[in-house]
Scaffold this motif. Structure first.
Motif, short mmCIF file in Angstrom:
data_model
loop_
_atom_site.label_atom_id
_atom_site.label_comp_id
_atom_site.label_asym_id
_atom_site.label_seq_id
_atom_site.Cartn_x
_atom_site.Cartn_y
_atom_site.Cartn_z
N SER A 238 0.79 -1.27 -0.16
CA SER A 238 -0.15 0.24 0.00
C SER A 238 0.89 1.32 -0.10
O SER A 238 0.44 2.43 -0.50
CB SER A 238 -0.99 -0.06 1.31
OG SER A 238 -0.16 -0.11 2.36
N LEU A 239 2.06 1.17 0.56
CA LEU A 239 3.11 2.28 0.56
C LEU A 239 3.43 2.46 -0.86
O LEU A 239 3.56 3.70 -1.38
CB LEU A 239 4.14 1.81 1.34
CG LEU A 239 4.47 2.65 2.59
CD1 LEU A 239 5.79 2.12 3.24
CD2 LEU A 239 4.62 4.06 2.39
N LEU A 240 3.63 1.52 -1.58
CA LEU A 240 4.14 1.73 -3.03
C LEU A 240 2.95 1.92 -4.16
O LEU A 240 3.33 2.20 -5.14
CB LEU A 240 5.03 0.43 -3.42
CG LEU A 240 6.24 0.20 -2.77
CD1 LEU A 240 6.92 -1.07 -2.98
CD2 LEU A 240 7.09 1.24 -2.85
N ASP A 241 1.68 1.72 -3.62
CA ASP A 241 0.66 1.76 -4.69
C ASP A 241 0.72 3.09 -5.55
O ASP A 241 0.49 2.58 -6.90
CB ASP A 241 -0.70 1.74 -3.68
CG ASP A 241 -1.77 0.97 -4.53
OD1 ASP A 241 -1.53 0.08 -5.26
OD2 ASP A 241 -2.90 1.73 -4.65
N SER A 242 1.08 4.21 -4.84
CA SER A 242 1.02 5.41 -5.71
C SER A 242 2.07 5.34 -6.98
O SER A 242 1.78 6.14 -7.92
CB SER A 242 0.97 6.65 -4.85
OG SER A 242 2.39 6.72 -4.21
N PHE A 243 3.00 4.67 -6.48
CA PHE A 243 4.21 4.73 -7.81
C PHE A 243 3.77 3.88 -8.89
O PHE A 243 4.33 3.93 -10.09
CB PHE A 243 5.49 4.11 -7.05
CG PHE A 243 6.02 4.99 -6.03
CD1 PHE A 243 6.66 6.18 -6.25
CD2 PHE A 243 5.96 4.65 -4.59
CE1 PHE A 243 7.09 7.03 -5.22
CE2 PHE A 243 6.19 5.62 -3.64
CZ PHE A 243 7.02 6.70 -4.05
N LEU A 244 2.79 2.95 -8.74
CA LEU A 244 2.47 2.13 -10.02
C LEU A 244 1.66 3.15 -10.99
O LEU A 244 1.85 2.91 -12.37
CB LEU A 244 1.11 1.31 -9.53
CG LEU A 244 1.51 0.01 -8.90
CD1 LEU A 244 0.32 -0.62 -8.84
CD2 LEU A 244 2.30 -0.91 -9.94
#
Lengths: 735, 450
Positions: A238-244
C-alpha cells in the motif's frame, strides 16, 4: 582532419601551452586546453601533453579544472609517474573551503586508474564520508566503490562497509542511494548489499524524497527483500501503490516488477497491479520517443503472455502509424493478432489488410502471416481477404498467401475445400512458395481438378529447377498424387523418376527418387501405407494458440533488457517444426539412413533448432555431470506422460535426435526418465519426472528439469519445445 | 549500471565519449574505445526490420549491451555489462538529449560539437561511476560553469522583429518560433533582460478514417510543456479549462465539456486546487519540462481536422481526384503532405492542382505520389487530379491505391479543446517577465482509407 599530421598538432599544442605569453592570458590558455580535450574525444593520442596539463590544473577557474581533470583521468594509467605530480594539487583541493572544489577533486582523484592509487585516496575518502556538504559525501561514497574496484582481490575493509551502512540514514537522498550502489559493488562476492527489515522499511519511507532515477533503483534493490508476514507485505504494497501510476514509465514499471515478485502468492494482487500499470504502459506505447515506444510494446507482449485480455479494449492503440519504423510495426502486429476477439475481428482484419500492400515486402508478408494466424480461428473472413490479395499478382504477396494456405489447411481441416478452390486459380507460383504449393497439390490433389497439369508443368521444367528441396517435395507430391489419381499421373511420374534417378546430381534427391521407385515396386497398398500421413493436425492450433502462462514465467525478466533484445522469442515456431517430425512409424523403418526427417512436413520456412546425437554418453559421465550442473529450467508440461509403450517413446525421441539414457519401468510411481541431446556446441541433459512426492498437487503432470553445459538459453527453449511437441503428439496418438 | 556514454554523429564521428569504468581496464581488459566503432558498425549494418534499440556485442568476458536513442540526428548511446531496466536507460538518454538542448539552445551535430566542454561538464555531474546522480536543472545549474556557445546564422527573419525605425516592435503578440531555442544559461549575455516563459500545449494526433468517411480510430496524446528562462524559480499557477473532466465516468451531461481520459503530472506539480478549480501549481525550474501528460481515445470532441473525398477510377490511366477539406476555420495547417500509394510499376503522372504553391511528384521507388501543401488556410478546400500511367493496368491494381496518409502541423489549435485560461506568476517575481502560451497539434499518424 585530426588523424593526419597528429604529431605536428601535438607539438604545436605543447609549444602553445608552455608559452608564458599564453599562460598569462587566461582566455587563450583555456582555449588551448579545450582544444586538447577536443582532440582527445576524437581519438587522437595527446598523452604527450600530460606535464603541461598538470601545470594547468593549478588554477582557480573551476571550468578549466574540470577540463584538465577529464584529461588526467583518461591518461593517468599511461603516465603513472607524471600523474603522481597531479595528486598533490588534488589533495590540496580536497581541503578547499568550497564544497564544489572538494567534491570535484575527490571524484577525479578516485577516477585515476593506476596501481598504488589506494594509499593516496583512502584518507580523503574517509574524510569525505564525514564532510558537511552532501555533495562531497555523495562523491566519497561512490569513491569507496571505486577504491574497491582498484584492488578487487583484497579483503573487504570492514570499517568502510560499516560506515556505508550507517550512511544509509543520511539526510541526503542521493547519498542513501549511492551507499546502496557502493555496498552492492563492494560486497559483490558475498551476494551484494543486505536488505534486512529495518533497511527495507527505512528505504520505503524515504521513497517520496528520492528523484525518479533513485526510486527505480531502490525498487530494484527491494526485489531481494522478503517480507516476514502477509501484514507486512500488504503494508509495503500500500506504501508503493501510488508509484504504479508514476508519470515516469521507468518508476511505474519497476514498481510493477516489485509487486509481481512480492505478491507471487497472491494472484489477485498481481492482477490488480497489472491493471493499474496498464495505463502507463499503454502511454509508453504511444510515447514520442520511438525507442521508449518499442520498450513499452515488448513489455506489453510479456504481460499478455499471462493476461491476454488486459489490453483487449485498447486494441486500436496497436494500429500502426504509417511513419513508424518497421520494427515497431512488427511488434504491433504480433500484439494485434493476440488481441483479436469476436467484436473487433472485422476492424483488425481491415487494418491488417491495409498493411498488405505496403511498400516494404517484409512488412506486407508479416501482415499476411498475421492474417493467416487469425485465420486459424476466423477462417472464413480471412480466406476472403487472402483470396482477394491473390488478384494483385505480386510475387511477394502471392507467395506469402500460398504459404499461409498451406498452414491453414494443416491446422484447420474445415477450410480445406475453400482453399483448394482458390489454389486452382494460381498455377504459376512464385519462387519461394513452390514447396508450399506442391505440398498442397500432393496432399489434396483429389480436390484440385487442375492439380496434375500444374504438376506436369513443374516436371517439364525440372531441368531448370535449382533447389533440391523443391525437387524432393515434387517427388513426394507426385507419388501422393499418383495414389489418388493414377491415370493422369502415371506417365509424368515415370518421367520424373527417370530424370531424378538417371540425371540428377544431387544425392539426396536421387536417394529420395530411388526410395519412391522401390516403394512403388512393392505395390500401391504398401506405398500408400508409407506415404500418406495425417492430412492435418487440428490439435496443433490449440498448442500454438493462446495459453495463459503463469506470471512467474516472465516476471524475472520483466523490466530487463531480455524482452527487448529478441532472445525472448515466442516458442511457437520451434513447436511447429518439431512436432511435424515424427511421421508414420513405417517411414522411419524405411529411412534409417536419411538425414532429413521432414518428409511430409508442411513446414519448411520456419527456423529450426538443430539437435544432434553425437557420441553416446556413458551412465557414469551423465551421472557426474548431472550432479555437477545447476538446473537451468524446470517446467511443468501440463499433461501426463504418454501412455504409449516406452520403446515407442524412446524411438520417437530418437527421431528428433534426443537420446534416452535410462527410465524407470512401466507404471512405477514416481516415474523418471533421463535424456540428453546436443545442439550447436552445447550438451543438454534433462530429467522427466511424474508423480513427485515433494509436489503432491501436480502428480498427474510431467515435470521437465533441464541442465546444460555450456549455457545457451536459445537451445534450451528449442529443446523444451521440441520435447513438448513430441510428447504432445504421442499423447494425441495414444488417446 | 552504465559503462560508457557516447554521442556519435550520423556519420559516426565521435562527439562525446565518456567511459565510467575505464578504471577497470587494467584488471578486466575490455570495453576500450573500440566499442564505439563496434557499435557504429552494428548500427549501420542493421536492416530496416531489425530491432536497433538494444544490441548485444559478444565480448570474451561478458556481453556488452548497447542501448541507443536517436535525437537530433545523433546517436545517444549507453553501453552496459549488467542487465538494467531498459526504461531507465532510454528515459535517461532522452533526458540527456533534452538537457543538452536546454543548455546549448538547439540539438544538432553543430551545437554538440561547439559545446562539447559543456556537455562533458553536464555528464560529469549527472553520472558518476556509471550511476545516475541527478538530472534536475535546479541542482545542475549550481555546478555548471561553462557557458554555451550558440551558433546563430544570419537570417532575414530576425530583421522582421525590427520596426521601421530600428526599434523593436513591442506590439507583436506572437513569439517567433525560434524564440524558445536558445540556451537557458546565457545569463551574462546580451539577452539577460529577457525573462521569458513559454507554456506549450502540444498534441499528437493519430487518426484512422475508414473508407466511407467513418472515424475508425482517433487518439490524442497531449502534454503541457514549460520552457522556462527565469533565473529564479517562483510559483506559477496555470489555469486550465474549468469544465475539464477527467476519465470516462465523470462525463457531464452537456457536450461542451472538455474531456481527457487520463492525465499524469510531473511529481513537482501541486494539485490542491486542481480538483475544484483546475489550477496547476508548479515552481518551474530552468529549462524544458513536461508538467502534464494526458490522453484521449476514441472520442474526438471535434471533427477530424481534414476530410478527404477521394475518388479512384480506372480508365486508360488510373485517375484519382482528391478533394481535401480543412475543417478548422481559425487555424492554419503548415507543411501538409499527403502520400497516396499507387500501383506497382507506375511510370508517369500528370497533375492538376488548384493553386500554384502546391507540388506533387511521383515516387516510383516508394510506390506513392506525394502531394505537398506548404500552407493551408483554415476552412479552405483544395482539390487535385492525378492521372497515373500504369502499364498493364488491371482492375486489381485499384486495390493498391490507398490508404492515404497525411502529415501536418496545426498551429494555434488543439484537438482536445484543452486551453490555458491564465498563467500567473507569483507576485514576488520582480522585473519584467514575458509569458507565452502556444498551442500546436502534430499528426502522429493520419490515415484515410479509400
Amino acid at each position: 582532419m585530426p588523424y593526419f599530421g597528429s604529431e605536428e598538432m601535438v607539438k604545436e599544442l605543447k609549444r602553445a601551452l608552455s608559452n608564458p605569453n599564453v599562460q598569462a592570458d587566461r582566455l587563450r590558455y583555456k582555449n588551448y586546453i579545450t582544444k586538447v580535450i577536443r582532440y582527445m574525444t576524437q581519438g587522437l593520442d595527446v598523452s604527450a601533453l600530460f606535464m603541461d596539463m598538470v601545470k594547468a590544473s593549478a588554477t582557480v577557474d573551476i571550468a578549466q579544472k574540470k577540463l584538465v581533470y577529464l584529461y588526467m583521468c583518461t591518461y593517468a594509467s599511461d603516465k603513472p609517474d607524471l600523474a603522481l605530480l597531479a595528486i598533490n594539487t588534488l589533495r590540496k583541493d580536497c581541503a578547499d573551503p568550497n564544497p564544489m572544489v572538494r567534491g570535484l577533486a575527490l571524484r577525479n582523484m578516485c577516477n585515476f586508474r593506476m596501481p598504488g592509487m589506494t594509499e593516496y585516496i583512502e584518507q580523503p575518502i574517509v574524510a569525505g564520508l564525514r564532510d558537511k556538504a552532501s555533495y562531497v559525501r555523495r562523491v566519497a561514497v561512490l569513491g569507496c566503490a571505486k577504491m574497491h574496484s582498484l584492488q578487487p582481490n583484497t579483503d573487504i575493509d570492514g570499517t568502510i562497509v560499516n560506515e556505508l551502512y550507517a550512511l544509509l540514514r543520511d539526510p541526503d537522498p542521493v547519498v542513501v542511494v549511492n551507499c546502496l550502489r557502493a555496498l552492492e559493488e563492494i560486497l559483490k562476492d558475498e551476494g551484494g548489499v543486505v536488505i534486512n527489515k529495518p533497511i527495507a522499511h527505512h528505504l520505503l519511507n524515504r521513497m517520496k524524497d528520492l528523484d525518479s532515477w533513485a526510486q527505480s533503483e531502490v525498487l530494484t534493490f527491494l526485489l531481494r527483500y522478503r517480507p516476514r508476514s502477509d501484514d507486512e507485505l500488504f503494508d509495503i504494497l500500500s506504501l508503493l501503490d501510488s508509484f504504479l501510476q508514476s508519470a515516469h514509465a521507468h518508476v511505474a514499471v519497476a514498481t510493477l516488477r516489485l509487486f509481481l515478485q512480492l505478491a507471487s502468492a497472491h494472484p489477485a494482487v498481481q492482477a490488480d497491479a497489472l491493471l493499474c500499470t496498464s495505463a502507463p504502459l499503454l502511454a509508453t506505447c504511444g510515447a514520442a520517443s520511438r525507442e521508449l515506444r518499442f520498450a513499452g510494446l515488448c513489455h506489453v507482449q510479456q504481460v499478455m503472455r499471462s493476461q491476454p485480455g488486459l489490453f483487449g479494449t485498447h486494441y486500436k492503440r496497436f494500429f500502426c502509424g504509417y511513419s513508424e519504423p518497421t520494427y515497431i510495426k512488427f511488434r504491433k502486429m504480433e500484439i494485434l493478432v493476440e488481441l483479436v476477439n469476436d467484436e473487433n475481428v472485422a476492424l483488425v482484419l481491415e487494418e491488417l489488410r491495409s498493411y498488405c500492400t505496403d511498400v516494404s515486402p517484409e512488412l506486407a508478408q508479416a501482415a499476411i502471416a498475421a492474417i493467416g494466424r487469425i485465420a486459424q480461428t476466423y477462417s472464413e473472413k480471412c480466406l476472403d481477404i487472402l483470396t482477394g490479395l491473390l488478384a494483385l499478382k505480386q510475387d511477394h504477396i502471392t507467395s506469402a498467401v500460398i504459404q499461409m494456405f498451406r498452414d491453414l489447411v494443416w491446422f484447420c481441416p474445415q477450410s480445406t475445400a475453400a482453399v483448394c478452390q482458390t489454389v486452382e486459380a494460381c498455377v504459376d507460383s512464385p519462387q519461394d512458395s513452390e514447396q508450399a504449393l506442391l505440398w498442397l497439390l500432393g496432399e489434396h490433389g483429389d480436390q484440385i481438378s487442375s492439380a496434375p497439369y500444374v504438376m506436369e508443368g513443374y516436371i517439364d521444367g525440372l531441368k531448370t529447377e535449382l533447389s533440391s528441396a523443391v525437387k524432393m517435395e515434387l517427388l513426394t507430391a507426385s507419388v501422393k498424387m499418383f495414389l489418388c489419381r493414377p491415370a493422369e499421373t502415371q506417365d509424368m511420374l515415370g518421367r520424373l523418376l527417370h530424370y531424378c534417378i538417371e540425371e540428377e546430381s544431387d544425392v539426396c534427391v536421387r536417394d529420395r527418387a530411388l526410395l519412391c521407385y522401390r516403394l512403388l515396386q512393392r505395390g500401391v497398398e504398401e506405398t500408400r501405407k508409407v506415404v500418406t500421413g495425417p492430412k492435418s493436425d487440428p490439435s496443433m492450433s490449440v498448442l500454438t494458440g493462446r495459453q495463459e502462462e503463469p506470471i512467474s514465467q516472465w516476471a524475472s525478466t520483466f523490466n530487463t533488457l531480455g524482452p527487448l533484445s529478441g532472445c525472448d522469442l515466442c516458442p511457437q515456431t520451434a513447436v511447429i517444426s518439431a512436432a511435424d517430425q515424427p511421421s508414420s512409424s513405417a517411414e522411419k523403418e524405411l529411412l534409417p539412413e536419411s538425414t532429413d526427417v521432414t518428409l511430409s512436413s508442411p513446414d519448411d520456412t520456419e527456423e529450426e533448432i538443430s539437435l544432434s546425437l553425437g557420441p553416446p554418453l556413458s551412465h557414469e559421465t551423465f551421472e557426474k555431470m548431472w550432479l555437477d550442473l545447476e538446473i537451468l529450467q524446470r517446467q511443468t508440461m501440463g499433461f501426463p506422460r504418454p501412455r504409449t509403450a516406452l520403446d515407442t517413446l524412446q524411438a520417437a525421441l530418437q527421431l528428433v535426435k534426443i537420446q534416452t539414457l535410462a527410465f524407470t519401468p512401466g507404471a512405477t510411481v514416481p516415474w523418471k526418465a533421463y535424456i540428453y541431446t546436443r545442439s550447436t556446441g552445447t550438451l543438454i541433459l534433462a530429467e522427466l519426472l511424474q508423480g513427485d512426492q515433494h509436489a503432491p498437487g501436480i502428480d498427474e503432470s510431467l515435470v521437465v528439469s533441464v541442465k546444460q553445459q555450456p549455457v545457451n538459453q536459445h537451445a534450451i527453449r528449442g529443446f523444451v519445445s521440441i520435447l513438448k511437441g513430441v510428447l504432445q503428439t504421442l499423447n494425441v496418438d495414444s488417446s | 549500471m552504465i559503462s560508457q556514454i557516447f554521442i556519435l554523429s550520423s556519420k559516426g564521428d565521435h562527439l562525446i565519449y565518456k567511459d565510467y569504468h575505464i578504471i577497470m581496464k587494467h584488471f578486466r581488459g575490455e570495453a576500450s574505445k573500440d566499442s564505439i566503432n563496434v557499435f557504429y558498425e552494428m548500427v549501420t549494418a542493421l536492416s530496416g526490420d531489425q530491432t536497433p534499440v538494444v544490441m548485444v556485442h559478444l565480448c570474451s568476458h561478458k556481453d556488452l549491451h548497447f542501448i541507443h536513442v536517436r535525437q537530433g540526428g545523433l546517436y545517444w548511446v549507453a553501453s552496459t555489462k549488467t542487465n538494467p531496466s531498459p526504461f531507465t536507460i532510454i528515459e535517461f538518454l532522452n533526458r540527456l538529449a533534452a538537457l543538452t538542448k536546454d543548455y546549448c539552445g538547439s540539438l544538432s551535430e553543430k551545437s554538440v560539437r561547439m559545446n562539447f566542454a559543456l556537455i562533458y561538464e553536464l555528464l560529469d555531474e549527472m553520472v558518476d561511476f556509471g550511476y545516475i546522480q541527478t538530472t534536475s536543472t535546479d541542482i545542475l545549474k549550481n555546478f555548471i560553469q561553462t557557458e554555451a556557445v550558440s551558433s546563430k546564422p544570419f537570417s532575414l527573419f530576425d530583421l522582421s522583429n525590427v520596426g521601421l525605425f530600428g526599434a523593436e516592435t513591442q506590439q507583436s503578440k506572437v513569439a517567433p518560433s525560434v524564440a524558445a531555442s536558445r540556451p537557458i544559461m546565457s545569463s551574462r549575455g546580451e539577452q539577460s533582460g529577457k525573462n521569458e516563459i513559454f507554456v506549450d500545449v502540444i498534441e499528437r494526433l493519430s487518426v484512422v478514417i475508414g473508407s466511407k468517411g467513418v472515424l475508425m480510430k482517433s487518439d490524442i496524446q497531449g502534454e503541457i510543456r514549460i520552457k522556462c528562462f527565469l533565473p529564479t524559480s517562483s510559483e506559477m499557477r496555470i489555469g486550465l479549462n474549468e469544465e475539464l473532466s477527467i476519465g470516462k465516468s465523470q462525463q457531464k451531461g452537456y457536450s461542451s465539456a472538455v474531456r481527457v481520459d487520463e492525465c499524469r503530472f510531473h511529481q513537482a506539480v501541486k494539485l490542491d486546487e486542481f480538483d475544484t478549480f483546475r489550477i496547476l501549481k508548479v515552481c518551474p525550474s530552468q529549462g524544458e519540462q513536461t508538467v502534464m501528460q494526458y490522453q484521449l481515445c476514441d472520442e474526438l470532441p471535434c471533427a477530424p481536422p481534414f476530410q478527404l473525398f477521394p475518388s479512384v477510377q480506372k480508365d486508360y490511366y488510373i485517375v484519382t481526384s482528391q478533394l481535401l477539406f480543412f475543417t478548422f476555420s481559425c487555424s492554419t495547417a503548415l507543411n501538409v503532405s499527403i502520400t497516396v500509394p499507387v500501383p506497382k510499376g507506375s511510370v508517369s503522372m500528370s497533375q492538376e492542382l488548384s493553386s500554384p504553391d502546391q507540388t506533387a511528384e511521383l515516387q516510383p521507388k516508394n510506390k506513392a505520389l506525394l502531394w505537398e501543401i506548404p500552407r493551408f488556410p483554415g476552412g479552405a478546400q483544395l482539390s487535385a487530379l492525378f492521372k497515373v500511367d500504369v502499364p498493364g493496368l488491371s482492375s486489381a491494381s485499384l486495390l493498391e491505391v490507398g490508404p492515404v496518409s497525411m502529415s501536418f502541423e496545426l498551429a494555434k489549435q488543439t484537438c482536445s479543446g484543452l486551453q490555458i485560461r491564465f498563467l500567473r506568476l507569483a507576485p514576488t517575481q520582480t522585473g519584467l517577465s514575458q509569458r507565452w502560451v502556444r498551442y500546436v497539434t502534430h499528426s502522429d499518424s493520419y490515415t484515410i482509407r479509400i
